[in-house]
Design an enzyme around this catalytic site. Structure first.
Site, PDB file in Angstrom:
ATOM      1  N   LYS A  13      25.326  20.611  74.439  1.00  0.00           N
ATOM      2  CA  LYS A  13      24.116  21.453  74.390  1.00  0.00           C
ATOM      3  C   LYS A  13      22.849  20.608  74.322  1.00  0.00           C
ATOM      4  O   LYS A  13      21.914  20.819  75.085  1.00  0.00           O
ATOM      5  CB  LYS A  13      24.165  22.404  73.179  1.00  0.00           C
ATOM      6  CG  LYS A  13      25.336  23.373  73.186  1.00  0.00           C
ATOM      7  CD  LYS A  13      25.314  24.302  71.991  1.00  0.00           C
ATOM      8  CE  LYS A  13      25.398  23.592  70.653  1.00  0.00           C
ATOM      9  NZ  LYS A  13      26.673  22.849  70.427  1.00  0.00           N
ATOM     10  N   ARG A  88      23.511  31.090  65.599  1.00  0.00           N
ATOM     11  CA  ARG A  88      24.830  30.524  65.369  1.00  0.00           C
ATOM     12  C   ARG A  88      25.765  31.517  64.701  1.00  0.00           C
ATOM     13  O   ARG A  88      26.881  31.175  64.367  1.00  0.00           O
ATOM     14  CB  ARG A  88      24.673  29.302  64.481  1.00  0.00           C
ATOM     15  CG  ARG A  88      25.235  28.038  65.134  1.00  0.00           C
ATOM     16  CD  ARG A  88      25.102  26.951  64.124  1.00  0.00           C
ATOM     17  NE  ARG A  88      25.706  25.722  64.450  1.00  0.00           N
ATOM     18  CZ  ARG A  88      25.095  24.731  65.096  1.00  0.00           C
ATOM     19  NH1 ARG A  88      23.885  24.881  65.580  1.00  0.00           N
ATOM     20  NH2 ARG A  88      25.715  23.599  65.256  1.00  0.00           N
TER      21      ARG A  88
HETATM   22  P1  ADP Z   1      25.915  20.264  67.097  1.00  0.00           P
HETATM   23  O1  ADP Z   1      24.950  19.698  68.106  1.00  0.00           O
HETATM   24  O2  ADP Z   1      27.001  19.324  66.821  1.00  0.00           O
HETATM   25  O3  ADP Z   1      26.401  21.620  67.479  1.00  0.00           O
HETATM   26  P2  ADP Z   1      23.580  20.771  65.472  1.00  0.00           P
HETATM   27  O4  ADP Z   1      22.770  19.553  65.606  1.00  0.00           O
HETATM   28  O5  ADP Z   1      23.201  21.952  66.301  1.00  0.00           O
HETATM   29  O6  ADP Z   1      25.118  20.397  65.730  1.00  0.00           O
HETATM   30  O7  ADP Z   1      23.619  21.233  63.964  1.00  0.00           O
HETATM   31  C1  ADP Z   1      23.903  20.338  62.909  1.00  0.00           C
HETATM   32  C2  ADP Z   1      23.981  21.113  61.605  1.00  0.00           C
HETATM   33  O8  ADP Z   1      22.704  21.741  61.331  1.00  0.00           O
HETATM   34  C3  ADP Z   1      24.977  22.267  61.581  1.00  0.00           C
HETATM   35  O9  ADP Z   1      26.303  21.849  61.283  1.00  0.00           O
HETATM   36  C4  ADP Z   1      24.379  23.153  60.471  1.00  0.00           C
HETATM   37  O10 ADP Z   1      24.644  22.635  59.197  1.00  0.00           O
HETATM   38  C5  ADP Z   1      22.870  23.013  60.733  1.00  0.00           C
HETATM   39  N1  ADP Z   1      22.386  24.060  61.666  1.00  0.00           N
HETATM   40  C6  ADP Z   1      21.874  23.877  62.906  1.00  0.00           C
HETATM   41  N2  ADP Z   1      21.529  25.048  63.466  1.00  0.00           N
HETATM   42  C7  ADP Z   1      21.841  26.008  62.561  1.00  0.00           C
HETATM   43  C8  ADP Z   1      21.733  27.434  62.542  1.00  0.00           C
HETATM   44  N3  ADP Z   1      21.261  28.122  63.592  1.00  0.00           N
HETATM   45  N4  ADP Z   1      22.149  28.093  61.430  1.00  0.00           N
HETATM   46  C9  ADP Z   1      22.622  27.428  60.369  1.00  0.00           C
HETATM   47  N5  ADP Z   1      22.765  26.104  60.311  1.00  0.00           N
HETATM   48  C10 ADP Z   1      22.379  25.383  61.395  1.00  0.00           C
HETATM   49  P1  ADP Z   2      26.126  19.329  71.290  1.00  0.00           P
HETATM   50  O1  ADP Z   2      24.634  19.365  71.198  1.00  0.00           O
HETATM   51  O2  ADP Z   2      26.700  20.534  71.986  1.00  0.00           O
HETATM   52  O3  ADP Z   2      26.787  19.094  69.949  1.00  0.00           O
HETATM   53  P2  ADP Z   2      25.737  16.742  72.616  1.00  0.00           P
HETATM   54  O4  ADP Z   2      24.812  17.036  73.730  1.00  0.00           O
HETATM   55  O5  ADP Z   2      25.207  16.052  71.420  1.00  0.00           O
HETATM   56  O6  ADP Z   2      26.555  18.097  72.197  1.00  0.00           O
HETATM   57  O7  ADP Z   2      26.961  15.888  73.235  1.00  0.00           O
HETATM   58  C1  ADP Z   2      28.031  15.402  72.425  1.00  0.00           C
HETATM   59  C2  ADP Z   2      28.463  14.023  72.947  1.00  0.00           C
HETATM   60  O8  ADP Z   2      29.058  14.176  74.244  1.00  0.00           O
HETATM   61  C3  ADP Z   2      27.325  13.022  73.141  1.00  0.00           C
HETATM   62  O9  ADP Z   2      27.796  11.751  72.804  1.00  0.00           O
HETATM   63  C4  ADP Z   2      26.996  13.091  74.633  1.00  0.00           C
HETATM   64  O10 ADP Z   2      26.503  11.855  75.129  1.00  0.00           O
HETATM   65  C5  ADP Z   2      28.368  13.399  75.222  1.00  0.00           C
HETATM   66  N1  ADP Z   2      28.304  14.225  76.441  1.00  0.00           N
HETATM   67  C6  ADP Z   2      27.505  15.286  76.695  1.00  0.00           C
HETATM   68  N2  ADP Z   2      27.758  15.788  77.920  1.00  0.00           N
HETATM   69  C7  ADP Z   2      28.744  15.039  78.450  1.00  0.00           C
HETATM   70  C8  ADP Z   2      29.445  15.051  79.710  1.00  0.00           C
HETATM   71  N3  ADP Z   2      29.177  15.954  80.660  1.00  0.00           N
HETATM   72  N4  ADP Z   2      30.395  14.129  79.895  1.00  0.00           N
HETATM   73  C9  ADP Z   2      30.670  13.226  78.931  1.00  0.00           C
HETATM   74  N5  ADP Z   2      30.051  13.156  77.746  1.00  0.00           N
HETATM   75  C10 ADP Z   2      29.104  14.048  77.505  1.00  0.00           C
END
Ligand code: ADP
Ligand code: ADP
Length: 216
Positions: A13, A88
């Site tokens: 994302k 979320r």
């Molecule tokens: P990821 O990219 O791995 O999905 P995020 O960076 O979006 O994780 O979120 C990291 C943490 O921030 C979550 O595990 C949660 O603790 C908090 N968080 C982010 N967005 C929300 C939300 N919309 N509601 C509640 N907690 C959130």
């Molecule tokens: P999210 O916000 O959904 O938690 P991230 O964008 O942070 O996910 O991506 C999680 C990990 O996967 C990062 O290390 C990113 O560089 C890698 N990643 C994202 N898209 C791809 C892809 N299409 N192929 C391989 N690795 C990816």
């Protein structure tokens, strides 16, 4: 264009949000990034959020919603935005819908990034973030052995909540609390799924193709 990205942790994302928001010239609003900035800044919000984030739990709705309401009220979000990581759970989605309605706005599209669990775990295990510009990298897929950001030269770090134990819990939280959003938005008839496997640029192209018909 008012757009939401959903998908499990590690789906890509944040990575896609950077490119999609820039393609559409709309601000990218990532609740995870805002919480992390507050944690590093040592604010009251950051102190509160940290206890939940470290466990991989969601920060309480009232805190998260107030923060998003403030952000969406800013000038740059009036003509469109891309939300990454919010809503979320279904209560957040309902409040977002009501909030936008009060402002005579509505979501145009919810884009679901679809990847399987095995890929998600590989992506999270190798995720690194630049401490300076916030860009997201992957140790294996981007061959980042030196821990230096190719874009700005900043040092890369691994997020505390990307440790194995916490990842497992975050995936459970996604299944239990976040995945019901898929049905919620399908019923609202604004959900489109995109295959998020394969190279980053290909996923961006697929996403843009899915978005264009809604972009007006
Ligand atoms: P990821 O990219 O791995 O999905 P995020 O960076 O979006 O994780 O979120 C990291 C943490 O921030 C979550 O595990 C949660 O603790 C908090 N968080 C982010 N967005 C929300 C939300 N919309 N509601 C509640 N907690 C959130
Ligand atoms: P999210 O916000 O959904 O938690 P991230 O964008 O942070 O996910 O991506 C999680 C990990 O996967 C990062 O290390 C990113 O560089 C890698 N990643 C994202 N898209 C791809 C892809 N299409 N192929 C391989 N690795 C990816």
């Amino acid at each position: 264009m008012r757009l939401v990205l959903v998908g499990p942790p590690g789906a890509g994302k944040g990575t896609q949000a950077q490119f999609i928001a820039s393609n559409l010239s709309i601000p990218k609003i990532s609740t995870g990034d805002i919480f992390r900035a507050n944690v590093s800044g040592g604010t009251e919000l950051g102190k509160l959020a940290k206890t939940y984030m470290d466990r991989g739990d969601l920060v309480p709705d009232e805190v998260t919603i107030a923060m998003v309401r403030d952000r969406l009220s800013e000038e740059d979000a009036q003509d469109g935005f891309l939300l990454d990581g919010f809503p979320r759970n279904v209560p957040q989605a309902e409040i977002l819908r009501d909030m936008l309605k009060d402002w005579e706005q509505k979501l145009d599209l919810v884009l679901e990034l679809v990847v399987d669990d095995e890929e998600v775990v590989r992506r999270l295990a190798g995720r690194r973030t630049c401490s300076q510009c916030g860009r997201i990298w992957h140790v294996e897929f981007d061959d980042k052995r030196d821990d230096i950001c190719d874009v700005c030269g900043g040092t890369l770090f691994q997020r505390d909540d990307d440790k194995e134990e916490t990842v497992r819990h975050r995936l459970e939280v996604y299944q239990q609390q976040t995945s019901p959003l898929i049905r919620f938005y399908a019923e609202e008839d604004i959900l489109v799924g995109v295959d998020a496997t394969g190279p980053v640029e290909e996923v961006t192209q697929r996403a843009m193709k899915a978005i264009r018909p809604y972009a007006g």
